[in-house]
Design a protein around this motif. Structure first.
Motif, mmCIF file in Angstrom:
data_model
loop_
_atom_site.group_PDB
_atom_site.id
_atom_site.type_symbol
_atom_site.label_atom_id
_atom_site.label_comp_id
_atom_site.label_asym_id
_atom_site.label_seq_id
_atom_site.Cartn_x
_atom_site.Cartn_y
_atom_site.Cartn_z
ATOM 1 N N ALA A 330 0.829 -1.207 0.000
ATOM 2 C CA ALA A 330 0.000 0.000 0.000
ATOM 3 C C ALA A 330 0.862 1.254 0.000
ATOM 4 N N LEU A 331 1.923 1.272 0.782
ATOM 5 C CA LEU A 331 2.776 2.457 0.821
ATOM 6 C C LEU A 331 3.622 2.598 -0.439
ATOM 7 N N GLN A 332 4.050 1.466 -0.997
ATOM 8 C CA GLN A 332 4.807 1.536 -2.244
ATOM 9 C C GLN A 332 3.947 2.075 -3.381
ATOM 10 N N THR A 333 2.680 1.660 -3.410
ATOM 11 C CA THR A 333 1.764 2.171 -4.429
ATOM 12 C C THR A 333 1.560 3.672 -4.284
ATOM 13 N N ALA A 334 1.499 4.136 -3.025
ATOM 14 C CA ALA A 334 1.325 5.575 -2.772
ATOM 15 C C ALA A 334 2.636 6.339 -2.880
ATOM 16 N N ALA A 335 3.759 5.624 -3.071
ATOM 17 C CA ALA A 335 5.081 6.226 -3.230
ATOM 18 C C ALA A 335 5.469 7.086 -2.029
ATOM 19 N N VAL A 336 5.189 6.581 -0.840
ATOM 20 C CA VAL A 336 5.548 7.314 0.376
ATOM 21 C C VAL A 336 6.219 6.370 1.359
ATOM 22 N N ASP A 337 6.951 6.974 2.284
ATOM 23 C CA ASP A 337 7.557 6.229 3.379
ATOM 24 C C ASP A 337 6.595 6.190 4.558
ATOM 25 N N PRO A 338 6.832 5.321 5.528
ATOM 26 C CA PRO A 338 6.007 5.323 6.739
ATOM 27 C C PRO A 338 6.077 6.695 7.419
ATOM 28 N N PRO A 339 4.995 7.141 8.009
ATOM 29 C CA PRO A 339 4.972 8.466 8.645
ATOM 30 C C PRO A 339 5.826 8.502 9.903
ATOM 31 N N THR A 340 6.405 9.661 10.162
ATOM 32 C CA THR A 340 7.191 9.846 11.376
ATOM 33 C C THR A 340 6.522 10.812 12.342
ATOM 34 N N THR A 341 5.481 11.514 11.894
ATOM 35 C CA THR A 341 4.729 12.427 12.756
ATOM 36 C C THR A 341 3.251 12.079 12.662
ATOM 37 N N TRP A 342 2.470 12.531 13.662
ATOM 38 C CA TRP A 342 1.034 12.272 13.651
ATOM 39 C C TRP A 342 0.341 13.034 12.525
ATOM 40 N N PRO A 460 4.837 7.390 15.604
ATOM 41 C CA PRO A 460 4.993 8.791 15.205
ATOM 42 C C PRO A 460 5.081 9.702 16.427
ATOM 43 N N GLN A 461 5.662 10.868 16.223
ATOM 44 C CA GLN A 461 5.886 11.811 17.317
ATOM 45 C C GLN A 461 5.133 13.120 17.074
ATOM 46 N N LEU A 462 4.930 13.864 18.169
ATOM 47 C CA LEU A 462 4.314 15.190 18.086
ATOM 48 C C LEU A 462 5.356 16.296 18.068
ATOM 49 N N SER A 463 6.532 16.007 18.621
ATOM 50 C CA SER A 463 7.568 17.037 18.704
ATOM 51 C C SER A 463 8.927 16.364 18.693
ATOM 52 N N ASP A 464 9.978 17.173 18.869
ATOM 53 C CA ASP A 464 11.321 16.617 18.917
ATOM 54 C C ASP A 464 11.611 15.875 20.218
ATOM 55 N N THR A 465 10.754 16.060 21.218
ATOM 56 C CA THR A 465 10.893 15.299 22.465
ATOM 57 C C THR A 465 10.276 13.931 22.262
#
Length: 598
Positions: A330-342, A460-465
């Motif tokens: 699914a992500l390869q079809t959308a040409a995106v990486d897994p999310p790192t933020t919310w 995923p994270q909300l901030s750098d903390t």
């Protein structure tokens, strides 16, 4: 049960690998608090009568821990705090954010781990000093030289030998008393003799063999046989009877058995059960691990959760938490990486959702309700911690925004609904593109659909903390055990580096991979395992609490999860946020008070 003092944890720093020499003296420091809290303005809430938790949807998974999960399942008004901006406030609206998704990268995990603040365990803890060992001085008996014919003194010689024999027998009876002597290895948990349980052989009660009763929970006997056999060989006269217990009513049966005097010497328990088992858990001697050694050896969540009034009460042999599962195709079809933020996750979930009219054919992410989202309570707890909420006082702006953000995945975004199968089953069938789950869900998913290509990444994270979620099991020793020192010696041996490697290898012989290592110095051993690596990357930054799913405790976790289930269902229905937060805080306060927890 005793109350514990509430203090704040320091900012995270990575646990160093060096190990100081073991100490037998107490390590005095204030008790720690597992969760850093954010102050918010709110009124005090009296204790009401709690509402009964609603039942969860049964998952049609093959035999596994997932199948077990679904088999088990005052009067003043609290004012809603004034609206304030929180990390999630800008994303709590019903509008999906217009976030630009990241382009495909070769290694998301490597870039995520760079330049992030590190986590640390509590500054210090108390441990119980090793009990002073009794010593008995041996007397040397010297016989007088024989003069003239030795036959003259033959009767006296015979009497002398008889006296000596009686003295030796008495000495052995005294020195081999009912207490077990433990000699700490040269390096705690990883000494030269740790793979064999140490060089010293404990004396047995009255010269008789000692049998340790060990209650396990998830691991079958064949996994434990070899390592326990090695310990028995290194400690003659000691045998270990390991029993894999059923998860059904385990916590209640454990406490009942200990209270009756028929309980195990050592046993497995969930880290979040510590307040409920404070009377049953023996305090760990300093000869096993000093406070400093413990904090360097294990991840911060262990020292934060496995203590009673600052004294350590358990040793983890594994680690687990939450991570994001994703369908690779699914992500390869959308040409995106897994999310790192919310924000990226919410945008991507909308993009990956497939609908036929109003019917969802594939959900973008399994989030938004409390009926068919496995581990929904862990996910909400993670969101609240990242948003700065105090889990013990959820009636706050931070708690409000976290609940709104979570329920909007179903209510506003429409990327998930309660008609779909349970999230684990839906993901395995390709009916969900993303899923939050602990590592053991990978075995369930592969059992349902061996052909599914999926990956796992850090939450995923909300901030750098960086903040993550921990939910793991540990081993403890019964306060009623007559062999506490020997039991702690066994746990020290089982938690050693060499034995954890062997246990993991034996577990991997029965399934795709073994339990995640609890020791920080074994993290590199899992660096090449794509299923274990994301959890260990998050482990230094993870906290746990009493919203841990799949513990089947019929206690603090299940009760609090019931209140959150009611809160989420109410927000998806017609309940007002003010009513939901008021009832949620009242139920939380009552439950924490009931179990003397914080």
């Amino acid at each position: 049960m005793p109350d514990t003092t509430n203090t704040a944890l320091p900012k995270p720093t990575p646990p160093p690998s060096a190990m100081p020499a073991p100490s037998t003296t107490p390590q005095p420091v204030p008790p720690t608090q597992p969760i850093q809290r954010t102050q918010s303005t709110q009124a005090q809430t009296p204790t009401p009568t709690p509402a009964a938790p609603a039942s969860s949807t049964v998952s049609a998974l093959p035999p596994s821990r997932a199948q077990a999960e679904y088999a088990a399942k005052s009067t003043s008004t609290t004012q809603l705090p004034p609206s304030t901006l929180t990390a999630l406030s800008s994303m709590s609206s019903s509008k999906v954010p217009n976030t630009i998704l990241p382009e495909t990268k070769e290694s998301v995990e490597t870039k995520k781990a760079a330049a992030l603040p590190q986590a640390s365990a509590p500054d210090s803890l108390k441990v119980v000093p090793e009990k002073t060992k009794n010593t008995v001085a041996q007397s040397r008996i010297k016989l007088a030289s024989l003069k003239k014919s030795p036959l003259r003194f033959l009767p006296f010689i015979l009497i002398g030998f008889l006296v000596i024999g009686v003295a030796v027998f008495a000495y052995r009876a005294i020195s081999g008393g009912s207490r077990t002597s433990v000699t700490p290895p040269s390096s705690s948990g990883s000494g030269a003799n740790s793979s064999a349980g140490g060089a010293s052989t404990p004396s047995t009660s009255g010269g008789q063999a000692v049998t340790l009763e060990y209650w396990g929970l998830w691991e079958p006997a064949e996994v434990m046989t070899q390592v326990l056999s090695d310990f028995e060989k290194a400690n003659p006269g000691v045998s270990i009877r390991y029993t894999k217990q059923s998860y059904r009513d385990y916590r209640q049966r454990l406490q009942t058995a200990i209270a009756s005097g028929n309980g195990p010497d050592l046993f497995r328990f969930h880290a979040s059960w510590t307040p409920m088992l404070s009377a049953e858990l023996a305090r760990m001697p300093a000869s096993v691990y000093s406070a400093a050694e413990y904090q360097k050896t294990f991840y911060p969540a262990a020292a934060a959760q496995l203590q009673v009034q600052g004294q350590l009460v358990g040793i983890p042999l594994m680690y687990d938490g939450l991570a994001l599962f994703y369908n690779k195709e699914a992500l390869q079809t959308a040409a995106v990486d897994p999310p790192t933020t919310w924000s990226e996750l919410r945008t991507l979930a909308a993009k990956l959702t497939i609908k036929s009219g109003s019917e969802i054919k594939r959900g973008g992410v399994a989030l938004g309700n409390a009926t068919n989202v496995d581990h929904f309570s862990d996910i909400i707890a993670l969101l609240m911690l990242q948003n700065g909420a105090d889990l013990a006082e959820p009636n706050s702006a931070e708690g409000r925004d976290a609940l709104l953000f979570y329920t909007n995945f179903q209510k506003a975004d429409g990327v998930w609904n309660s008609v779909l199968p349970s999230s684990t089953v839906a993901f395995a069938r390709g009916e969900a593109a993303m899923l939050f789950a602990p590592s053991w869900r990978a075995h369930d998913i592969s059992a349902i659909n061996p052909d599914l290509q999926f990956g796992i990444t850090s939450v995923p994270q909300l901030s750098d903390t960086r903040i993550a979620w921990a939910s793991f099991w540990a081993e403890g020793v019964s306060q009623q055990s007559k062999q506490q020192e020997l039991s702690w010696k066994l746990l020290e041996y089982l938690s050693s580096k060499e034995v954890q490697l062997r246990l993991h290898a034996d577990q991997a012989g029965l399934r795709a991979f073994g339990e995640i290592y609890s020791r920080t110095d074994l993290a590199d051993q899992a660096a090449s395992n794509e299923f274990m690596r994301p959890y260990l990357q998050d482990a230094p930054f993870a906290s746990g609490w009493y919203l841990s799913s799949a513990t089947f405790d019929a206690g603090i976790n299940d009760q609090l999860i019931g209140y959150y289930e009611k809160a989420v269902t109410g927000l998806l229905g017609s309940s007002s946020m003010n009513t939901v937060l008021t009832e949620l805080e009242q139920g939380t306060t009552q439950t924490l008070t009931q179990y003397s927890a914080k």
